[in-house]
Write a protein that holds these residues in place. Structure first.
Motif, mmCIF file in Angstrom:
data_model
loop_
_atom_site.group_PDB
_atom_site.id
_atom_site.type_symbol
_atom_site.label_atom_id
_atom_site.label_comp_id
_atom_site.label_asym_id
_atom_site.label_seq_id
_atom_site.Cartn_x
_atom_site.Cartn_y
_atom_site.Cartn_z
ATOM 1 N N PHE A 30 5.302 3.108 -5.330
ATOM 2 C CA PHE A 30 3.946 3.242 -5.854
ATOM 3 C C PHE A 30 2.920 3.165 -4.723
ATOM 4 C CE2 PHE A 30 5.516 0.826 -9.874
ATOM 5 C CZ PHE A 30 6.262 1.921 -10.272
ATOM 6 N N MET A 31 3.148 2.245 -3.784
ATOM 7 C CA MET A 31 2.216 2.103 -2.667
ATOM 8 C C MET A 31 2.283 3.296 -1.726
ATOM 9 S SD MET A 31 2.089 -2.001 -1.967
ATOM 10 C CE MET A 31 3.810 -2.382 -2.241
ATOM 11 N N GLU A 32 3.470 3.884 -1.574
ATOM 12 C CA GLU A 32 3.592 5.113 -0.775
ATOM 13 C C GLU A 32 2.743 6.220 -1.396
ATOM 14 O OE1 GLU A 32 4.480 7.901 2.003
ATOM 15 O OE2 GLU A 32 5.118 5.814 2.129
ATOM 16 N N ARG A 35 -0.848 5.600 -0.494
ATOM 17 C CA ARG A 35 -1.174 5.992 0.884
ATOM 18 C C ARG A 35 -1.256 7.502 1.015
ATOM 19 N NH1 ARG A 35 2.603 1.964 1.577
ATOM 20 N NH2 ARG A 35 4.225 3.385 2.337
ATOM 21 N N THR A 36 -0.340 8.210 0.353
ATOM 22 C CA THR A 36 -0.360 9.676 0.394
ATOM 23 C C THR A 36 -1.643 10.222 -0.220
ATOM 24 O OG1 THR A 36 2.042 9.831 0.375
ATOM 25 C CG2 THR A 36 0.837 11.765 -0.394
ATOM 26 N N GLU A 37 -2.049 9.674 -1.340
ATOM 27 C CA GLU A 37 -3.274 10.142 -1.991
ATOM 28 C C GLU A 37 -4.515 9.778 -1.183
ATOM 29 O OE1 GLU A 37 -3.340 12.369 -4.337
ATOM 30 O OE2 GLU A 37 -1.151 12.292 -4.452
ATOM 31 N N VAL A 61 4.413 6.666 9.949
ATOM 32 C CA VAL A 61 5.531 5.852 9.495
ATOM 33 C C VAL A 61 5.044 4.425 9.272
ATOM 34 C CG1 VAL A 61 7.283 7.253 10.677
ATOM 35 C CG2 VAL A 61 6.314 5.254 11.828
ATOM 36 N N VAL A 62 5.695 3.742 8.349
ATOM 37 C CA VAL A 62 5.376 2.336 8.115
ATOM 38 C C VAL A 62 6.019 1.524 9.230
ATOM 39 C CG1 VAL A 62 5.715 0.361 6.581
ATOM 40 C CG2 VAL A 62 5.145 2.608 5.627
ATOM 41 N N ARG A 63 5.217 0.792 9.954
ATOM 42 C CA ARG A 63 5.688 -0.070 11.051
ATOM 43 C C ARG A 63 5.969 -1.476 10.534
ATOM 44 N NH1 ARG A 63 6.904 -3.609 14.022
ATOM 45 N NH2 ARG A 63 6.463 -3.901 16.193
ATOM 46 N N ALA A 64 5.111 -1.943 9.630
ATOM 47 C CA ALA A 64 5.270 -3.293 9.082
ATOM 48 C C ALA A 64 4.646 -3.344 7.689
ATOM 49 C CB ALA A 64 4.592 -4.315 9.986
ATOM 50 N N MET A 65 5.257 -4.180 6.841
ATOM 51 C CA MET A 65 4.733 -4.360 5.499
ATOM 52 C C MET A 65 5.003 -5.802 5.077
ATOM 53 S SD MET A 65 5.768 -2.325 1.999
ATOM 54 C CE MET A 65 4.865 -0.830 2.341
ATOM 55 N N VAL A 107 0.781 -7.247 -7.356
ATOM 56 C CA VAL A 107 1.430 -7.174 -6.048
ATOM 57 C C VAL A 107 0.372 -6.834 -5.010
ATOM 58 C CG1 VAL A 107 3.173 -5.969 -4.654
ATOM 59 C CG2 VAL A 107 3.594 -6.372 -7.092
ATOM 60 N N GLY A 108 0.425 -7.543 -3.898
ATOM 61 C CA GLY A 108 -0.470 -7.245 -2.780
ATOM 62 C C GLY A 108 0.360 -6.979 -1.536
ATOM 63 N N ALA A 109 -0.136 -6.109 -0.663
ATOM 64 C CA ALA A 109 0.602 -5.804 0.571
ATOM 65 C C ALA A 109 -0.357 -5.506 1.709
ATOM 66 C CB ALA A 109 1.540 -4.622 0.356
ATOM 67 N N ARG A 110 0.027 -5.949 2.885
ATOM 68 C CA ARG A 110 -0.615 -5.554 4.136
ATOM 69 C C ARG A 110 0.347 -4.582 4.790
ATOM 70 N NH1 ARG A 110 -5.846 -7.549 4.314
ATOM 71 N NH2 ARG A 110 -5.809 -9.606 3.397
ATOM 72 N N VAL A 111 -0.153 -3.399 5.124
ATOM 73 C CA VAL A 111 0.711 -2.351 5.648
ATOM 74 C C VAL A 111 0.142 -1.825 6.961
ATOM 75 C CG1 VAL A 111 1.806 -0.131 5.144
ATOM 76 C CG2 VAL A 111 1.257 -1.694 3.263
ATOM 77 N N LYS A 112 1.001 -1.695 7.959
ATOM 78 C CA LYS A 112 0.612 -1.069 9.226
ATOM 79 C C LYS A 112 1.381 0.233 9.334
ATOM 80 C CE LYS A 112 -0.066 -3.379 13.062
ATOM 81 N NZ LYS A 112 -1.455 -3.100 13.425
ATOM 82 N N VAL A 113 0.647 1.337 9.429
ATOM 83 C CA VAL A 113 1.282 2.630 9.661
ATOM 84 C C VAL A 113 0.949 3.083 11.078
ATOM 85 C CG1 VAL A 113 1.328 3.332 7.241
ATOM 86 C CG2 VAL A 113 -0.625 3.944 8.649
#
Length: 139
Positions: A30-32, A35-37, A61-65, A107-113
């Protein structure tokens, strides 16, 4: 662009596990999508980037999540996936993503791309960086 991008997600049988709760990896999908949108909203066409529209064939690319699973979602729930750009580095973008049901954080996420070209991190092309800067919000 709005400071926060949001997309709706309906929960289907295929998103759940045997208990009827959303399976944890479904949230990553869902989070992908979120990010795409976000990229679409920023007028960043992933296929065009991969074909060299920004000077070289790049992709993200996702480096960290870091994910915090707080409450489960159930089949037929209507969720919202919110995505905010919080920081921009030389080759990376930090995002805050939240999966919400009726205003409640599930759900919460910190994402580094990271921007990648030929299998290696590369600096964000200037035009790509500008589009992300226009979406940047305070952490």
């Amino acid at each position: 662009m709005k400071a926060q991008h949001s997309i709706p997600i309906r929960i289907y049988w295929e998103d759940t596990d045997a208990s009827g709760l959303v399976y944890h990896t479904s949230y990553i999908r869902f989070m992908e999508r979120g990010r795409t949108e976000l990229l679409r909203t920023l007028e960043l066409d992933q296929r065009a980037l991969l074909e060299g529209a920004a000077g070289g064939p790049i992709f993200f690319v996702v480096r960290a999540m870091n994910i915090d699973f707080r409450k489960p979602a159930l089949m037929d729930d209507l969720l919202s996936v919110e995505t905010r750009v919080t920081e921009i580095g030389g080759a990376s973008i930090d995002l805050d993503q939240r999966v919400i049901r009726n205003g409640e954080l599930l759900v919460g996420a910190r994402v580094k791309v990271v921007c990648v070209e030929n299998g290696r991190a590369r600096r964000l092309p200037a035009d790509v960086r500008t589009k992300f800067e226009n979406a940047l919000t305070a952490p």
